[in-house]
Write a protein that holds these residues in place. Structure first.
Motif, PDB file in Angstrom:
ATOM      1  N   THR A 131      43.073  46.474  41.260  1.00  0.00           N
ATOM      2  CA  THR A 131      43.507  47.675  40.538  1.00  0.00           C
ATOM      3  C   THR A 131      42.659  48.903  40.858  1.00  0.00           C
ATOM      4  N   GLY A 132      41.711  48.758  41.763  1.00  0.00           N
ATOM      5  CA  GLY A 132      40.845  49.876  42.110  1.00  0.00           C
ATOM      6  C   GLY A 132      39.562  49.899  41.294  1.00  0.00           C
ATOM      7  N   GLY A 133      39.462  49.057  40.292  1.00  0.00           N
ATOM      8  CA  GLY A 133      38.263  48.989  39.461  1.00  0.00           C
ATOM      9  C   GLY A 133      37.233  48.030  40.033  1.00  0.00           C
ATOM     10  N   PRO A 134      36.075  47.943  39.379  1.00  0.00           N
ATOM     11  CA  PRO A 134      34.999  47.095  39.883  1.00  0.00           C
ATOM     12  C   PRO A 134      35.083  45.625  39.448  1.00  0.00           C
ATOM     13  N   THR A 135      36.151  45.215  38.767  1.00  0.00           N
ATOM     14  CA  THR A 135      36.262  43.836  38.309  1.00  0.00           C
ATOM     15  C   THR A 135      37.533  43.190  38.843  1.00  0.00           C
ATOM     16  N   LEU A 136      37.510  41.871  38.944  1.00  0.00           N
ATOM     17  CA  LEU A 136      38.677  41.095  39.337  1.00  0.00           C
ATOM     18  C   LEU A 136      39.174  40.328  38.128  1.00  0.00           C
ATOM     19  N   SER A 137      40.471  40.275  37.952  1.00  0.00           N
ATOM     20  CA  SER A 137      41.056  39.517  36.849  1.00  0.00           C
ATOM     21  C   SER A 137      41.225  38.058  37.252  1.00  0.00           C
ATOM     22  N   ILE A 138      40.853  37.170  36.340  1.00  0.00           N
ATOM     23  CA  ILE A 138      41.059  35.737  36.538  1.00  0.00           C
ATOM     24  C   ILE A 138      42.173  35.315  35.591  1.00  0.00           C
ATOM     25  N   PRO A 139      43.244  34.726  36.109  1.00  0.00           N
ATOM     26  CA  PRO A 139      44.343  34.301  35.236  1.00  0.00           C
ATOM     27  C   PRO A 139      43.832  33.338  34.159  1.00  0.00           C
ATOM     28  N   PRO A 140      44.396  33.403  32.946  1.00  0.00           N
ATOM     29  CA  PRO A 140      43.923  32.565  31.839  1.00  0.00           C
ATOM     30  C   PRO A 140      43.918  31.068  32.157  1.00  0.00           C
ATOM     31  N   GLU A 141      44.923  30.574  32.870  1.00  0.00           N
ATOM     32  CA  GLU A 141      44.969  29.142  33.179  1.00  0.00           C
ATOM     33  C   GLU A 141      43.850  28.741  34.143  1.00  0.00           C
ATOM     34  N   ILE A 142      43.436  29.656  34.999  1.00  0.00           N
ATOM     35  CA  ILE A 142      42.320  29.390  35.904  1.00  0.00           C
ATOM     36  C   ILE A 142      41.012  29.433  35.127  1.00  0.00           C
ATOM     37  N   ALA A 143      40.863  30.430  34.271  1.00  0.00           N
ATOM     38  CA  ALA A 143      39.655  30.546  33.448  1.00  0.00           C
ATOM     39  C   ALA A 143      39.471  29.288  32.600  1.00  0.00           C
TER      40      ALA A 143
ATOM     41  N   THR B 215      37.470  23.236  44.654  1.00  0.00           N
ATOM     42  CA  THR B 215      38.008  24.546  45.021  1.00  0.00           C
ATOM     43  C   THR B 215      39.189  24.871  44.130  1.00  0.00           C
ATOM     44  N   ILE B 216      39.161  26.054  43.548  1.00  0.00           N
ATOM     45  CA  ILE B 216      40.277  26.556  42.744  1.00  0.00           C
ATOM     46  C   ILE B 216      40.740  27.839  43.406  1.00  0.00           C
ATOM     47  N   GLU B 217      42.002  27.883  43.760  1.00  0.00           N
ATOM     48  CA  GLU B 217      42.539  29.054  44.452  1.00  0.00           C
ATOM     49  C   GLU B 217      43.552  29.755  43.573  1.00  0.00           C
ATOM     50  N   PHE B 218      43.500  31.084  43.562  1.00  0.00           N
ATOM     51  CA  PHE B 218      44.484  31.876  42.821  1.00  0.00           C
ATOM     52  C   PHE B 218      44.586  33.252  43.444  1.00  0.00           C
ATOM     53  N   GLU B 219      45.646  33.944  43.125  1.00  0.00           N
ATOM     54  CA  GLU B 219      45.813  35.322  43.574  1.00  0.00           C
ATOM     55  C   GLU B 219      45.676  36.239  42.375  1.00  0.00           C
ATOM     56  N   THR B 220      45.152  37.427  42.613  1.00  0.00           N
ATOM     57  CA  THR B 220      45.037  38.429  41.572  1.00  0.00           C
ATOM     58  C   THR B 220      45.328  39.794  42.180  1.00  0.00           C
ATOM     59  N   GLU B 221      45.668  40.732  41.366  1.00  0.00           N
ATOM     60  CA  GLU B 221      46.005  42.076  41.832  1.00  0.00           C
ATOM     61  C   GLU B 221      44.774  42.973  41.730  1.00  0.00           C
TER      62      GLU B 221
ATOM     63  N   VAL C 108      34.514  33.487  46.645  1.00  0.00           N
ATOM     64  CA  VAL C 108      34.885  33.957  47.972  1.00  0.00           C
ATOM     65  C   VAL C 108      36.145  34.787  47.808  1.00  0.00           C
ATOM     66  N   VAL C 109      36.120  36.004  48.302  1.00  0.00           N
ATOM     67  CA  VAL C 109      37.285  36.884  48.208  1.00  0.00           C
ATOM     68  C   VAL C 109      37.889  37.030  49.603  1.00  0.00           C
ATOM     69  N   VAL C 110      39.162  36.683  49.725  1.00  0.00           N
ATOM     70  CA  VAL C 110      39.888  36.823  50.980  1.00  0.00           C
ATOM     71  C   VAL C 110      40.920  37.921  50.778  1.00  0.00           C
TER      72      VAL C 110
END
Length: 71
Positions: free
Chosen positions: A12-24, A4-10, A36-38
């Motif tokens: 923006t109203g668009g259809p994609t989620l950003s994955i932080p570079p260190e997580i990617a 399991t890798i957990e991170f938070e992202t902001e 899973v999106v919480v």
């Protein structure tokens, strides 16, 4: 076996989620993943719940150390 890798992202109203570079960088280059999106509906409730959980864990005895991996 899964990891399991957990991170938070902001959002923006668009259809994609950003994955932080260190997580990617920690993700395998190929294979399947389950996403899973919480969504936190009430930031105040989330803050209270996190503080309560941290307080609960801070009072652990040595006998309860087995639960530390679930933080």
């Amino acid at each position: 076996m899964s990891k399991t890798i957990e991170f938070e992202t902001e959002l923006t109203g668009g259809p994609t989620l950003s994955i932080p570079p260190e997580i990617a960088a920690a993700l395998p280059s190929k294979g399947k993943v389950t996403i899973v999106v919480v969504v936190d509906m009430d930031p105040e409730d989330t803050t209270w719940r996190k503080a309560a959980y941290e307080q609960f864990l801070s009072d652990d005895s040595e006998d309860d150390a087995v639960y530390d991996k679930y933080r």
